[in-house]
Write an enzyme that holds these catalytic residues in place. Structure first.
Site, mmCIF file in Angstrom:
data_model
loop_
_atom_site.group_PDB
_atom_site.id
_atom_site.type_symbol
_atom_site.label_atom_id
_atom_site.label_comp_id
_atom_site.label_asym_id
_atom_site.label_seq_id
_atom_site.Cartn_x
_atom_site.Cartn_y
_atom_site.Cartn_z
ATOM 1 N NE ARG A 34 6.933 -0.411 -14.111
ATOM 2 C CZ ARG A 34 8.209 -0.376 -13.763
ATOM 3 N NH1 ARG A 34 8.604 -0.818 -12.587
ATOM 4 N NH2 ARG A 34 9.109 0.100 -14.611
ATOM 5 C CE LYS A 77 17.415 1.658 -16.628
ATOM 6 N NZ LYS A 77 17.200 2.997 -16.046
ATOM 7 C CB SER A 130 21.635 -9.198 -31.142
ATOM 8 O OG SER A 130 22.223 -8.188 -31.942
ATOM 9 C CE LYS A 185 22.252 -8.633 -27.603
ATOM 10 N NZ LYS A 185 22.396 -7.311 -27.029
ATOM 11 C CG HIS A 188 26.401 -9.567 -30.420
ATOM 12 N ND1 HIS A 188 25.787 -8.342 -30.215
ATOM 13 C CD2 HIS A 188 26.051 -9.946 -31.676
ATOM 14 C CE1 HIS A 188 25.107 -7.999 -31.290
ATOM 15 N NE2 HIS A 188 25.246 -8.961 -32.191
ATOM 16 C CG ASN A 189 25.621 -5.853 -27.136
ATOM 17 O OD1 ASN A 189 25.224 -6.698 -27.934
ATOM 18 N ND2 ASN A 189 24.806 -5.136 -26.401
ATOM 19 C CD GLU A 192 25.983 -3.422 -31.566
ATOM 20 O OE1 GLU A 192 25.506 -2.368 -31.093
ATOM 21 O OE2 GLU A 192 25.411 -4.523 -31.459
#
Length: 484
Positions: A34, A77, A130, A185, A188-189, A192
């Site tokens: 951007r 984002k 990841s 995911k 997964h986080n 983590e």
């Protein structure tokens, strides 16, 4: 220059490194940002040595540089920004083109985008990536899900740039439909979060409990990394404990003790509550970060509230060994809970998840990579219908043998007044899961007493509900009940 094999929008750290990774593997990549200056700085900076990275100043120019079917990867984002770029891309795309969201999007958004874009003839992929900066550059773990028609068109690129196991398998495979990739995911986080909190509790026990200095703790974690705890997070903890600032102080002690978070751990906890799954360790790890953020209140409380006046009096070397077993035990519980959650989510969303393949995707490249994951793959390869990881012989035997060490470590922590929320909840879950009978019978009696919520009886078939007029003054009308 020939047209690009894939295009990437969003040239922050992860985006730039994924582009360089793709270029390394011989793919021609078109890039757009951007802020045009960020694109030109990238093209004339890190990408300069490559002849297969093409810059674009507009979306229209960017799309025109892509081969058909066009493959566009968004590294922006999560949230409205993703939708905004999709809207900008749509006028320039054709039926069968592919949009890939590689950010940390919430899985319901990927469910929605797969459906909405599918109705427009666009194939959507929501993929978890990841491994951080280094992983993106040299091989991340990649977890794609969404519209499976897109998979043959992105499979080679993703598997080429992903991390590889020691046996050469790509840490990337198709996860499932709709938001399955981002869900995996997310879990997964969450795991983590749990792993990191477990390690911080071990660090505090070693430092404040047993009185080890930073050089000694560095050695302890180096030794841990040579055994069954061998993993990326243990490895970096080893390195962090040895790092000194300009004045020679352990840098870790100069860092403010308030932890940040980006939401994926919280999403995991919310999903667990929605699905009625006791993912307690990840939940406690999120709350531990919340508690750390109350720094001013904790400082004030420390001046007015005191804990036990006790000092460590045990065998330090034995404690180090017990702590290693306690970490291993708790890590198994955390992964078991994570896989429980994915299994329930698969039922709820009608996903077909390959749990052994998921373990293999996490075997390299990602933050929770560890030798431990190979054993998880073996467990699910042996029994794809495994109800719970801790029922596998290998993991059950470890838990049986390590539980005494965890009980000793928690007892020591309680005696010394050192908080160990994730270590203690791992043991509580284990003791609850292995219990044939829990005190929920009293809880159901309480619910029926004050709210006529009914209960089932041990001596009657499941599914029959009863209500008792406990006081003799209540009525016989019962409230509806539901399964948590």
């Amino acid at each position: 220059m020939s047209k690009a094999d894939i295009g990437l929008i969003g040239l922050a750290v992860m985006g730039q490194n994924l582009v360089l990774n793709m270029a390394d593997h011989g793919y021609t990549v078109a890039v757009y940002n951007r802020t045009t200056k960020k694109m030109t700085d990238f093209i004339h900076g890190p990408a300069k040595e490559f002849g297969n990275i093409i810059g674009a100043e507009t979306i229209e120019e960017f799309v025109s540089q892509l081969k058909s079917p066009r493959r566009v990867m968004l590294m922006v984002k999560a949230g409205p920004v993703v939708d905004s770029f999709i809207e900008k891309l749509l006028p320039h795309l054709e039926e069968g083109d592919i949009i890939i969201d590689g950010g940390n999007s919430h899985f319901p958004d990927s469910n929605r985008r797969t459906k909405d874009l599918g109705e427009k003839g666009i194939l959507f992929i929501g993929t978890g990536v990841s491994g951080g900066e280094e992983g993106a550059r040299f091989g991340p773990s990649i977890m794609p899900g969404g519209n499976k028609k897109a998979w043959p068109h992105i499979k080679n690129i993703f598997q080429d740039i992903s991390a590889k196991t020691d046996s050469g398998e790509a840490c990337c495979d198709w996860v499932g439909n709709d938001g399955a990739g981002h869900y995996v995911k997310m879990v997964h986080n969450g795991i983590e979060y749990g792993d990191m909190q477990l390690i911080t509790e071990a660090y505090q026990l070693l430092k404040e409990g047993a009185g080890f200095n930073h050089d000694e703790m560095h050695t302890i974690f180096a030794d841990y990394n040579k055994g069954p705890l061998d993993s990326y997070l243990i490895e970096i903890t080893r390195d962090i404990l040895a790092y000194r600032d300009e004045e020679g102080h352990p840098l870790v002690e100069m860092i403010l003790d308030t932890a940040g978070q980006k939401g994926t751990g919280k999403w995991t906890g919310i999903s667990a509550l929605d699905l009625g799954m006791p993912v307690t360790l990840i939940g406690e790890s999120v709350f531990a970060r919340c508690l750390s953020a109350l720094k001013d209140e904790r400082v004030a409380a420390s001046k007015k509230i005191s804990g036990p006046d006790e000092t460590f009096s045990g065998d330090k070397s034995a404690f180090v060994k017990d702590l290693e077993q306690a970490l291993l035990f708790s890590k198994i519980i955390s992964y078991a809970q994570g896989f429980m959650l994915m299994r329930e989510a698969a039922k709820e969303n009608k996903w077909v998840l390959n749990y052994g393949a998921i373990a293999m995707m996490w075997r390299g490249g990602c933050i929770i990579r560890s030798v431990f994951l190979g054993k998880i793959k073996e467990a699910y390869d042996k029994n794809p219908d495994l109800s719970n990881l801790i029922m596998d012989d290998y993991f059950r035997d470890i838990l049986q043998n390590a539980q005494s060490s965890l009980r000793k470590v928690i007892s020591t922590a309680i005696t010394l007044g050192i908080p160990v929320p994730t270590l203690s909840t791992a043991l509580a879950f284990f003791d609850g899961y292995r219990s044939e009978r829990l005190p929920a019978n009293l809880l159901q009696a309480q619910r029926d007493y004050f709210g006529a919520h009914t209960y089932e009886r041990l001596d009657r078939p499941r599914g029959q509900f009863f209500h008792t007029n406990w006081t003799g003054t209540g009525g016989d009308v019962s409230s509806s009940t539901y399964e948590a």
